[in-house]
Design an enzyme around this catalytic site. Sequence first.
Site, short mmCIF file in Angstrom:
data_model
loop_
_atom_site.label_atom_id
_atom_site.label_comp_id
_atom_site.label_asym_id
_atom_site.label_seq_id
_atom_site.Cartn_x
_atom_site.Cartn_y
_atom_site.Cartn_z
N ASP A 59 -10.10 -5.66 -4.40
CA ASP A 59 -8.88 -4.25 -3.99
C ASP A 59 -9.79 -3.13 -4.66
OD1 ASP A 59 -7.44 -2.31 -3.40
OD2 ASP A 59 -5.71 -3.55 -3.75
N SER B 16 0.90 -1.25 -0.01
CA SER B 16 0.60 0.08 -0.50
C SER B 16 0.07 1.39 -0.14
CB SER B 16 -1.32 0.11 1.14
OG SER B 16 -1.84 1.00 0.82
N HIS C 191 -7.01 -6.09 -0.19
CA HIS C 191 -6.66 -4.61 -0.03
C HIS C 191 -6.39 -5.03 1.35
CE1 HIS C 191 -4.39 -1.26 -0.74
NE2 HIS C 191 -4.11 -1.02 0.68
#
Length: 167
Positions: free
Chosen positions: A105, A8, A135
């Site tokens: 995601d 991320s 995610h």
Amino acid sequence: RVAVGGDSAGAYLAAQTALYAALSDGPRPILQVLIYPPSDFTMGQPSIRELGEGLLREQRSIEWFHGHFVPPGVDRKDPRLSPLYRPLDELRGMCPAHVQTAGCDPLRDEGALYADRLREAGVEVEHAHYPGLVHGYLNVAAVAPRAVTPFFDAGSALRRAFKARGR
């Protein structure tokens, strides 16, 4: 030798580190491991709208994070901010990339598009896509057996990169 990587926001920082290393005369990482990387701060990719509600990472939380990172009035398509929009000639010469995306995601599309963009610039890219994951899957690998495979895939990519470089 060193590799850079993260998931991320950490993937964003790793990608930017690899990019600026390629643009400088200094040492370069041997691999960038980008796990569900954000690469487009415009939030204009279809997966943001399709998957932006009801899952672990929601559109409103992404907007909240972006709002704390990007000052008001900044062009979110600026290639210095959104690496997806970097000119190909600036991406050339980057170290190889191992990019992971998750099917559930909101950042799925921008991660996949960034992998394609790197490949278009001549960067060696391994893109691993995990359809049933969300995610943040690396954070739950200890309790979610399906999330273990991507964890080991990233490790294998690192092992191959270091072995290829004589380490």
